[in-house]
Scaffold this active site. Structure first.
Site, PDB file in Angstrom:
ATOM      1  CE1 TYR A 189      60.081  20.587  62.887  1.00  0.00           C
ATOM      2  CE2 TYR A 189      57.432  20.484  62.520  1.00  0.00           C
ATOM      3  CZ  TYR A 189      59.132  20.145  62.196  1.00  0.00           C
ATOM      4  OH  TYR A 189      59.088  19.618  60.892  1.00  0.00           O
ATOM      5  CB  THR A 191      54.156  23.269  61.856  1.00  0.00           C
ATOM      6  OG1 THR A 191      54.377  22.174  62.795  1.00  0.00           O
ATOM      7  CG2 THR A 191      54.590  22.742  60.417  1.00  0.00           C
ATOM      8  CE  LYS A 192      54.379  21.515  67.635  1.00  0.00           C
ATOM      9  NZ  LYS A 192      54.975  20.560  66.614  1.00  0.00           N
ATOM     10  CB  THR A 193      50.947  28.454  68.732  1.00  0.00           C
ATOM     11  OG1 THR A 193      51.967  28.105  69.699  1.00  0.00           O
ATOM     12  CG2 THR A 193      49.817  27.335  68.532  1.00  0.00           C
TER      13      THR A 193
END
Length: 393
Positions: A189, A191-193
Site C-alpha cells: 500500500y 504508505t508501506k515500507t
C-alpha cells in the site's frame, strides 16, 4: 491559539513515498510493452520477492486485504470456522474471514508490546474448537513471538497466517517475518515500507496452498491470463473450476515493485537511523514510552506512547496540537472494539482487552519515512517535546 499554531512555519507529512527515475522508467517500460495486466513483470516480481525472503512460493495480489482472504481460504477458513486474532489491527484482518463465511475471535495484546499475547491465544484455543487459524499481526514491523505461536498452532492443530503488512523486510536469525507460519501476507500500500500504490504478496510453504491461491486470485480459471494470451496453441481455451475472485496484481504495478524491492534494504537502514534519533530524544523523557524494538524490527511505523499522568491533555488533544504545528500524524490502530460493525457483531468491549485499550488511548504514529531530511526529523522531535512541555501536568 496563536498565529504560529494556526499557520505552522514548517509542515512534515505523515508519509511520502520514495520514488526516483527508476520507478518512472519501469512504469513507462510496461506502458510501451503493450501488456499492462498480470504477466512477465509480475512473475519476475514474485520470484525476486520469494528469493529475497527465502520462501518456496510468493504470489502477488492486488492488496494485502485480499491476500489475507485468499490465504485464509487456502487453509480452510469458511462457514463454521473462525480465525483468532488481535483487536489491535486494521479492519481487514477480521473482515477477510467474514467474506469467506467465517468469523473472528479475539485475544488481547501483550502489556509491553502491540503483539498478540500467546497466553491469551492458548486460553481461546482451549475454549473454542472451531478456531482453525491464528492470525498474528506484526504491528509497526516489530515481530510477534512466533516461536510460541507456532508451538501453540502445532499443539492445537491450527494454521498460522501472519498478517505481515508491516513486516517487510523484518529479518531475524530464523528468517524473515511473514515466512514463519503456514502463510504470510505483505502489503505494498502507498504508505508501506515498499510500495506499488496498491498491492501485496502472499508467501506460503505448501505447494497445494500455492496452487489454490493462484487459482482463486483469478476467477477460479485454470490457466493464467499470461499463458492464455501468449500460448500460440488454443490460447482461448480455459475452464473455471472454482468460485474464484479478482485479486491479481497488474504488471505496471509489479514493475514499480521490482524497483522498490531493490531499494528495500536501503529504505530500512534509513528508517532505522531515524527511529534511533527519535528514541534517543524521546526515551529520556518521562512524558513518553518509546516503541518496543525486538529482533528484526522492520520499523515501518514509529508508535510513540504518551504517559497520561504526566500531561494535562489526552492523546486526542495531543495529536491535534501536533497537527496544528504542521505534523502529519496518525493512530495505529483504532481497535475493533471501537468500530461499530465489529463491536456490535461480536459484543466487543474495551474492558475485555485492557492492554489494547491502554495502547490505543496513548499511542500516536509520528511522521516517518526514509527520505526525511535531518531538518524534518529535528522538527518532529522539537515539536513533540515542546508540545509535551507546554501541557506538562
Amino acid at each position: 491559539m496563536n498565529t504560529t499554531e494556526q499557520n505552522p512555519a514548517r509542515e512534515v507529512p505523515f508519509f511520502r513515498p520514495s520514488f526516483d527515475r527508476r520507478e518512472e522508467e519501469a512504469a513507462i517500460r510496461v506502458l510501451h510493452s503493450g501488456w499492462l495486466t498480470t504477466g512477465k513483470e509480475t512473475l519476475a516480481f514474485e520470484k525476486e520477492f520469494a528469493d529475497m525472503v527465502h520462501s518456496p512460493y510468493a504470489l502477488a495480489v492486488n492488496s494485502a486485504s485480499n491476500g489475507l482472504m485468499l490465504a485464509m481460504e487456502a487453509f480452510g477458513i469458511g462457514k463454521g470456522t473462525k480465525i483468532l486474532t488481535s483487536p489491535y489491527t486494521f479492519v481487514s484482518t477480521a473482515t477477510s474471514a467474514l467474506h469467506l463465511g467465517g468469523e473472528a475471535v479475539y485475544a488481547d495484546i501483550e502489556a509491553d508490546s502491540y503483539s498478540i499475547d500467546p497466553e491469551k491465544i492458548e486460553d481461546k484455543l482451549k475454549q473454542d474448537k472451531s478456531i482453525k487459524a491464528i492470525v498474528p499481526i506484526h504491528i509497526a514491523g516489530n515481530l510477534c513471538n512466533m516461536k510460541a505461536i507456532n508451538s501453540l498452532a502445532k499443539k492445537y492443530n491450527v494454521a498460522v497466517i501472519e498478517d505481515a503488512a508491516h513486516a517487510f523486510p523484518a529479518k531475524t536469525t530464523d528468517g524473515y517475518g511473514g515466512t514463519f507460519g503456514d502463510a504470510g501476507v505483505f502489503s505494498f500500500y502507498a504508505t508501506k515500507t515498499i510500495t506499488t500504490g496498491e498491492g501485496g504478496m502472499i508467501c506460503v510453504r505448501n505447494s497445494e496452498a500455492a496452487e489454490r491461491i493462484k487459482l482463486m486470485r483469478s476467477h477460479g480459471i485454470n490457466r493464467t491470463i499470461w499463458d492464455r494470451y501468449t500460448d500460440k496453441h488454443a490460447s482461448w481455451q480455459y475452464d473455471v473450476i472454482a468460485e474464484g475472485y479478482k485479486c491479481n496484481l497488474p504488471d505496471i504495478l509489479s514493475a514499480i515493485g521490482r524497483v522498490q524491492l531493490q531499494k528495500a534494504e536501503d529504505f530500512y537502514r534509513k528508517r532505522k537511523l531515524i527511529a534511533e534519533r527519535f528514541t534517543r530524544a524521546f526515551g529520556q523523557l518521562d512524558f513518553f514510552q518509546v516503541p518496543p524494538d525486538g529482533e528484526g524490527n522492520a520499523w515501518h511505523l514509529y508508535l510513540l506512547r504518551i504517559v497520561p499522568e504526566t500531561l494535562s491533555i489526552g492523546r486526542d488533544d495531543f495529536a491535534r496540537a501536533l497537527q496544528e504545528r504542521g505534523l502529519g500524524i496518525s493512530v495505529h490502530f483504532i481497535p475493533h472494539f471501537e468500530l461499530t460493525f465489529l463491536k456490535e457483531r461480536y459484543g466487543l468491549r474495551a474492558q475485555d482487552f485492557p492492554n489494547a485499550a491502554a495502547h490505543y488511548a496513548q499511542s500516536i504514529s509520528l511522521p516517518f519515512w526514509p527520505d526525511m531530511s535531518d531538518e524534518d526529523v529535528q522538527y518532529v522531535i522539537d515539536t513533540v517535546i515542546d508540545t509535551a512541555k507546554k501541557f506538562r501536568r
